[in-house]
Structure formats: C-alpha cells, structure tokens
Motif scaffolding. Structure first.
Motif, PDB file in Angstrom:
ATOM      1  N   TRP A   1     -12.535  66.418 137.545  1.00 35.93           N
ATOM      2  CA  TRP A   1     -13.853  66.087 138.097  1.00 35.93           C
ATOM      3  C   TRP A   1     -14.931  67.079 137.670  1.00 35.93           C
ATOM      4  O   TRP A   1     -15.941  67.244 138.328  1.00 35.93           O
ATOM      5  N   TRP A   2     -14.704  67.715 136.527  1.00 34.57           N
ATOM      6  CA  TRP A   2     -15.682  68.711 136.068  1.00 34.57           C
ATOM      7  C   TRP A   2     -16.752  68.054 135.213  1.00 34.57           C
ATOM      8  O   TRP A   2     -16.620  67.989 133.972  1.00 34.57           O
TER       9      TRP A   2
ATOM     10  N   GLU B   1     -19.864  72.900 134.772  1.00 39.39           N
ATOM     11  CA  GLU B   1     -18.439  72.528 134.729  1.00 39.39           C
ATOM     12  C   GLU B   1     -18.066  71.975 133.353  1.00 39.39           C
ATOM     13  O   GLU B   1     -17.033  72.342 132.776  1.00 39.39           O
TER      14      GLU B   1
ATOM     15  N   ALA C   1     -16.658  66.723 145.138  1.00 40.28           N
ATOM     16  CA  ALA C   1     -15.772  67.871 144.908  1.00 40.28           C
ATOM     17  C   ALA C   1     -14.320  67.437 144.714  1.00 40.28           C
ATOM     18  O   ALA C   1     -13.393  68.042 145.239  1.00 40.28           O
TER      19      ALA C   1
ATOM     20  N   GLN D   1      -6.164  67.299 137.642  1.00 39.12           N
ATOM     21  CA  GLN D   1      -6.658  68.455 138.404  1.00 39.12           C
ATOM     22  C   GLN D   1      -6.264  68.238 139.868  1.00 39.12           C
ATOM     23  O   GLN D   1      -6.793  67.353 140.541  1.00 39.12           O
TER      24      GLN D   1
ATOM     25  N   LYS E   1      -5.071  70.663 143.458  1.00 35.25           N
ATOM     26  CA  LYS E   1      -4.929  72.062 143.887  1.00 35.25           C
ATOM     27  C   LYS E   1      -4.434  72.199 145.318  1.00 35.25           C
ATOM     28  O   LYS E   1      -4.375  71.220 146.058  1.00 35.25           O
TER      29      LYS E   1
ATOM     30  N   HIS F   1     -12.180  80.959 142.635  1.00 28.90           N
ATOM     31  CA  HIS F   1     -13.557  80.766 143.082  1.00 28.90           C
ATOM     32  C   HIS F   1     -13.707  81.383 144.471  1.00 28.90           C
ATOM     33  O   HIS F   1     -12.806  81.275 145.304  1.00 28.90           O
TER      34      HIS F   1
ATOM     35  N   TRP G   1     -24.154  68.228 144.745  1.00 28.08           N
ATOM     36  CA  TRP G   1     -24.281  69.683 144.880  1.00 28.08           C
ATOM     37  C   TRP G   1     -25.072  70.287 143.733  1.00 28.08           C
ATOM     38  O   TRP G   1     -25.847  71.226 143.928  1.00 28.08           O
TER      39      TRP G   1
ATOM     40  N   TRP H   1     -19.090  77.975 141.778  1.00 24.39           N
ATOM     41  CA  TRP H   1     -19.330  77.016 140.702  1.00 24.39           C
ATOM     42  C   TRP H   1     -20.847  76.778 140.580  1.00 24.39           C
ATOM     43  O   TRP H   1     -21.322  76.381 139.528  1.00 24.39           O
TER      44      TRP H   1
ATOM     45  N   ASN I   1     -10.557  79.681 146.433  1.00 24.18           N
ATOM     46  CA  ASN I   1     -10.355  78.309 145.990  1.00 24.18           C
ATOM     47  C   ASN I   1      -9.877  78.373 144.539  1.00 24.18           C
ATOM     48  O   ASN I   1     -10.595  78.895 143.690  1.00 24.18           O
TER      49      ASN I   1
ATOM     50  N   LYS J   1     -17.879  79.044 134.287  1.00 21.71           N
ATOM     51  CA  LYS J   1     -17.554  78.292 135.508  1.00 21.71           C
ATOM     52  C   LYS J   1     -18.081  78.981 136.763  1.00 21.71           C
ATOM     53  O   LYS J   1     -18.275  78.345 137.795  1.00 21.71           O
TER      54      LYS J   1
ATOM     55  N   HIS K   1     -12.169  73.351 150.679  1.00 26.51           N
ATOM     56  CA  HIS K   1     -11.788  73.047 149.291  1.00 26.51           C
ATOM     57  C   HIS K   1     -10.283  72.964 149.129  1.00 26.51           C
ATOM     58  O   HIS K   1      -9.714  73.457 148.140  1.00 26.51           O
TER      59      HIS K   1
HETATM   60  C1  BGC Z   1     -13.651  72.856 142.629  1.00 26.56           C
HETATM   61  C2  BGC Z   1     -14.601  73.434 141.598  1.00 26.56           C
HETATM   62  C3  BGC Z   1     -15.723  72.449 141.363  1.00 26.56           C
HETATM   63  C4  BGC Z   1     -16.383  72.068 142.682  1.00 26.56           C
HETATM   64  C5  BGC Z   1     -17.518  71.069 142.541  1.00 26.56           C
HETATM   65  C6  BGC Z   1     -14.414  72.472 143.870  1.00 26.56           C
HETATM   66  O1  BGC Z   1     -13.543  71.945 144.818  1.00 26.56           O
HETATM   67  O2  BGC Z   1     -12.672  73.796 142.957  1.00 26.56           O
HETATM   68  O3  BGC Z   1     -13.937  73.697 140.397  1.00 26.56           O
HETATM   69  O4  BGC Z   1     -16.638  73.003 140.464  1.00 26.56           O
HETATM   70  O5  BGC Z   1     -15.412  71.518 143.543  1.00 26.56           O
HETATM   71  O6  BGC Z   1     -17.189  69.991 141.756  1.00 26.56           O
END
Ligand code: BGC
Length: 427
Positions: free
Chosen positions: A40-41, A46, A73, A95, A97, A148, A255, A275, A306, A344, A384
């Motif tokens: 989602w970057w 990003e 996000a 992606q 996490k 992050h 955002w 970010w 994060n 980033k 997050h």
């Molecule tokens: C991610 C970041 C991303 C942000 C906004 C966060 O949850 O960890 O890598 O830039 O969301 O998209």
C-alpha cells in the motif's frame, strides 16, 4: 478469529468491485521471472522509497509486478489480500505486519525463509523485539524493512514563527499554541477524518495521559479498570477537544494530503508517524529548516513502534521461489536499508547501519528508540497493527471515530465499547 471469518465479516462492507477499481497493478517489461507484490505504498514519499527496491530487483533480472492498493494505512490492501487468497490467487509477496503475520502463518499460507535469515545472520542484525514478530513456530516467515515511530508531531516552522507560538512539549502547551495559531487564521492541527488517522492521534494522546505502563496494561493486557477508567476518559475527551482546531475539509482526506497542508503552510501541525517525513522530503523540504519534528506532546520518553514487513506466499514455481528469496535478501541489504529509510522517514531495522548521513529527525528517532528500549518505554503501536489483531483494531477504530465525530455520543457508553473492542480479538 480466523481468516475465513474475518473475510466473511468484511465482505459485507467492502464490495469487491470497489477494491478492483482502486488497485494499481503495473508490470515492468523485463525478460526475467515475474514476482507480484501487493502493498500500500502509494503516496509520494512511499512510492519513492519502494522504487529503489523495484529497481534493484530489475537489475537482478526479476520482473516486479506491482499490485498497489492505496488507502486507510493498509486496511484496503489487507482486505484485497484476503479476497485474493480465499479465491485461490494470492500474490507472491504481500505487505503484512505485526500479530497478523502469526494469523497468516498459522493458516499455512507463508513460506519459511529461515535459509535467508541464516545466510544474513538476522539473529545478530535484528533487535529481539523486532524478530519476535517475524517468526511463526520459531521459523522466519517475514522480512522487516524499518522501524517507524508513531508518536511524532510535524510542525511548519514558518507558521510557528509568524504566529509567535512555542513548539508544544506537553498537551497543555499544545492547546496554548493551537489557540494562538487559530486566532492568526491558520489551521492549528491537520487531520484527515479517516478512522485510522483519528486512532493514530488517539494513540499519542493515550500514551501521554496514561503513561507507558498503564497504556500497555490496558491495550496489551486488557485490564478492564484501565480500559474504562479515568485516564481513558481523559484521553477521549482530549481527543474531542482537539477537533475544534482542525478544519472543515478533514472528512475523508488522506494522510498525505493532510501532510501537504503543513508542507504548504496552511496548517501548523500534524500528529502522525514518521512516514509523514517522507512527504516533506519528497516536496524538497529540509528537516529543521522548513519543518520540525518533535515527539507528540507529552510523549518525549516513549517510542510507539511500527515495523513494516513483507511475507512470501507458498508457491510451486522454482523461478518465483528464487525471486522471493532474492527480494527477501535485498530488503536487508545495508545500502538499501540506508536509501529506503531515508526516503521513508523511518530508521533502519538493522542495528549496524551508520546513521551519519541521516537527517536530524532520523537521528532523534534512533536516540529515542535506544532510550526507550533502555528505560522500558518502547510500546507496540495500537493504531498500526502492532499491539492488537485486526478484529480488535477494526472495532476500536470504529468506537474512537464515532466518539470523535459525534458530540452526542455518550462517554460512558464509549468507554464500555473501548473495552469490548480491545477484547474482540479473543472472540
Ligand atoms: C505503514 C507505513 C505507511 C503508513 C501510511 C503505516 O501503517 O506502516 O509504512 O507509510 O501506514 O500508508
């Protein structure tokens, strides 16, 4: 809650056609094997950060097929991933996490990458707090990019100087500065009214008001008294109090568009993870000169972390497997770690990277991380996906957002809902 039941609960609210229309699938034309990556970057900063990885893969003869799903996000990307996986068509890489890595791993979808971890000596390179997230049953299934910090405040220096306001260190100082900025005709606080952005703000306020121990006991240990107690009440009321310092156009704003308000000097502050720094840099702004980073008010000693990571789906094609391993290896390459994290906004996840060429904000983040680790003030980010699973997160975002957006929503009822939301993962 397993993946199937989560999907069933989500499919009502996320129409498949909407997801299909929203994705950005592109493929570079090279002759090598293709590897499809769902992520989602997509914002300016990003996209710049991840481009480096795409280029490196291409240089090694691998064809990166981009499956980017913008928005919320990662919530939109994860919904798409679930639908694709359940219809038997997962991407090669995604992606994912935090605790969700365990959920996907337990369902048997993810490839064991112990060989890459061993070859690169991950056990010596990665902090223990990080590597715990990456393993299922003791085996590595995810590779981390970064760390992050979520509890940051981003300020436009010129606006503060013009208005004669002091950069706020505490919540009280925040409200003093916000009043001054509002009186001068600027937006004091840039916020997009998406539930996750509101929750990100809530998290920083909660850290300041509750302190590290109570924050952890509430959200990680599910302490009922704290989840419904006076500090939680004060956190919610402070969140609602901040609304008067936001602008009328916040509903639905992303955002990164929200960060742009601070970049352009229309707004003075944004409370957001680092970010956001990627957006300032992509707009050629300089840390310390054009913009200032400081801990979210009242959270100087804390570090809400994060960690971004990629996982690799089980595949049969030997070429795909080779591309997956190559990608896993490149992410922890020292040169890539420097380049990626500078763009980033995060700090490298490898402990051995020289921070000399990083800007002031990144140096501060590294110091804050080490200090927080030494004083037991590192907390897994609530908003997050590092502290709670997806079911709790969806429910909690909803509760916070309802309270923030509607002054008629009762606080006692909301506190009961906060507790129920945090417990939702256990259902
Ligand atoms: C991610 C970041 C991303 C942000 C906004 C966060 O949850 O960890 O890598 O830039 O969301 O998209």
């Amino acid at each position: 809650m397993n993946i199937v039941s989560i999907l069933l609960s989500l499919s009502l609210s996320v129409p498949v056609f909407a997801i299909a229309a929203d994705t950005q699938s592109t493929s570079e034309n090279t002759n090598g094997s293709e590897i499809e990556v769902l992520h989602w970057w997509t914002s300016g900063g990003e996209a710049l950060a991840v481009k480096e990885l795409k280029d490196m893969m291409k240089e090694q003869g691998h064809n990166w097929k981009d499956f980017a799903v913008p928005g919320r996000a990662g919530a939109s990307a994860i919904n798409t991933l679930r639908i694709r996986t359940l219809s038997g068509n997962p991407p090669d890489v995604a992606q994912i996490k935090g605790p969700e890595i365990q959920e996907w791993g337990a369902q048997g979808f993810l490839t064991n990458i112990d060989d890459v971890a061993e070859q690169q000596s991950w056990s010596e390179l990665l902090p223990r707090r990080v590597s715990d997230y990456l393993k299922v049953d003791g085996h590595y299934v995810a590779v981390p990019f970064n760390i992050h910090r979520v509890n940051w405040l981003w300020a436009n220096r010129k606006v503060f100087e013009e208005v004669g306001a002091a950069l706020p260190q505490t919540l009280d100082e925040f409200f003093v500065a916000a009043e001054k900025i509002k009186a001068a005709g600027y937006i004091p606080l840039a916020l997009g009214n998406e539930a996750w952005q509101e929750a990100t703000l809530f998290e920083s306020i909660a850290l300041a008001i509750m302190g590290t121990d109570d924050f952890r006991r509430a959200f990680s240990e599910h302490n009922s008294e704290l989840l419904t107690g006076s500090k939680m009440r004060e956190t919610l009321l402070t969140l609602r109090r901040m609304k008067q310092y936001t602008d009328a156009n916040s509903p639905g704003r992303s955002w990164s568009d929200t960060t742009s308000l601070v970049i352009e000097g229309k707004a003075a502050m944004q409370i957001m993870g680092d970010w956001a720094k990627g957006e300032f840099l992509a707009a050629d702004k300089i840390a310390g000169k054009d913009f200032v980073c400081l801990p979210a008010p009242g959270t100087a000693n804390q570090f809400s972390f994060n960690i971004d990571s990629f996982v690799f789906f089980n595949k049969d094609n030997p070429q795909t497997i080779a591309s997956q391993k190559e990608l896993a290896t490149l992410i922890l390459d020292p040169e890539f770690q420097r380049e990626f994290n500078q763009n980033k906004g995060s700090i490298p996840v490898r402990v051995d990277i020289d921070m000399q060429n990083f800007d002031d904000c990144a140096q501060d983040a590294m110091q804050a991380f080490l200090r927080a680790a030494a004083t037991d003030n590192l907390v897994a980010s609530l908003s997050h996906n590092m502290a709670i699973g997806r079911a709790s997160q969806i429910a909690l975002f909803d509760v916070i957002s309802r309270f923030y957006n509607n002054d008629n929503v009762d606080i006692d009822e909301t506190l009961r809902h906060v507790r129920a939301a945090v417990l939702a993962d256990k259902l």
